[in-house]
Design a protein around this motif. Sequence first.
Motif, PDB file in Angstrom:
ATOM      1  N   ALA A  35     -32.751  85.645  91.654  1.00 17.61           N
ATOM      2  CA  ALA A  35     -34.053  85.110  92.067  1.00 17.61           C
ATOM      3  C   ALA A  35     -34.289  83.711  91.516  1.00 17.61           C
ATOM      4  O   ALA A  35     -35.101  82.960  92.060  1.00 17.61           O
ATOM      5  CB  ALA A  35     -35.165  86.039  91.597  1.00 17.61           C
ATOM      6  N   ASN A  41     -37.795  80.598 100.720  1.00 16.40           N
ATOM      7  CA  ASN A  41     -38.945  81.484 100.679  1.00 16.40           C
ATOM      8  C   ASN A  41     -39.290  81.788  99.219  1.00 16.40           C
ATOM      9  O   ASN A  41     -38.646  82.618  98.565  1.00 16.40           O
ATOM     10  CB  ASN A  41     -38.638  82.772 101.447  1.00 16.40           C
ATOM     11  CG  ASN A  41     -39.859  83.624 101.654  1.00 16.40           C
ATOM     12  OD1 ASN A  41     -40.840  83.500 100.922  1.00 16.40           O
ATOM     13  ND2 ASN A  41     -39.797  84.493 102.643  1.00 16.40           N
ATOM     14  N   LEU A  44     -40.309  85.631  98.268  1.00 19.90           N
ATOM     15  CA  LEU A  44     -39.214  86.577  98.048  1.00 19.90           C
ATOM     16  C   LEU A  44     -38.527  86.350  96.701  1.00 19.90           C
ATOM     17  O   LEU A  44     -38.113  87.295  96.032  1.00 19.90           O
ATOM     18  CB  LEU A  44     -38.194  86.498  99.176  1.00 19.90           C
ATOM     19  CG  LEU A  44     -38.651  87.067 100.525  1.00 19.90           C
ATOM     20  CD1 LEU A  44     -37.567  86.861 101.575  1.00 19.90           C
ATOM     21  CD2 LEU A  44     -38.997  88.531 100.396  1.00 19.90           C
ATOM     22  N   SER A  45     -38.420  85.086  96.298  1.00 19.33           N
ATOM     23  CA  SER A  45     -37.840  84.791  94.985  1.00 19.33           C
ATOM     24  C   SER A  45     -38.713  85.357  93.877  1.00 19.33           C
ATOM     25  O   SER A  45     -38.211  85.943  92.914  1.00 19.33           O
ATOM     26  CB  SER A  45     -37.680  83.289  94.802  1.00 19.33           C
ATOM     27  OG  SER A  45     -36.703  82.789  95.677  1.00 19.33           O
ATOM     28  N   ALA A  47     -40.857  87.886  94.154  1.00 18.20           N
ATOM     29  CA  ALA A  47     -40.779  89.353  94.218  1.00 18.20           C
ATOM     30  C   ALA A  47     -39.486  89.862  93.573  1.00 18.20           C
ATOM     31  O   ALA A  47     -39.501  90.855  92.841  1.00 18.20           O
ATOM     32  CB  ALA A  47     -40.871  89.818  95.668  1.00 18.20           C
ATOM     33  N   ALA A  48     -38.382  89.183  93.812  1.00 16.58           N
ATOM     34  CA  ALA A  48     -37.105  89.586  93.207  1.00 16.58           C
ATOM     35  C   ALA A  48     -37.132  89.391  91.697  1.00 16.58           C
ATOM     36  O   ALA A  48     -36.599  90.211  90.950  1.00 16.58           O
ATOM     37  CB  ALA A  48     -35.960  88.793  93.827  1.00 16.58           C
TER      38      ALA A  48
END
Length: 80
Positions: A35, A41, A44-45, A47-48
């Motif tokens: 991440a 995005n 998403l990074s 969230a990871a």
Amino acid sequence: MASDLIHDVFSGERNLTTKERAISVVLGLGLAAAAAQPRPNKFLSLAALVAGSLLAIRGATGHCAAKSLMNDSGRSPARI
């Protein structure tokens, strides 16, 4: 309420095996490292990164609140 959630996540009886703990730490650190790479995005990074951090914490403490809740679900609810 928030302090109860923090207490459930970071404390409690160890309910993970050594194998589960090792897998959680390895996968969590790998996901967090992936991440950290620049991506188009950002959501998403993020969230990871959060998911990886939580997995690593789960492995480091040896306590999983979700597993604890699932194991306790078979018991009858406490009466007030």
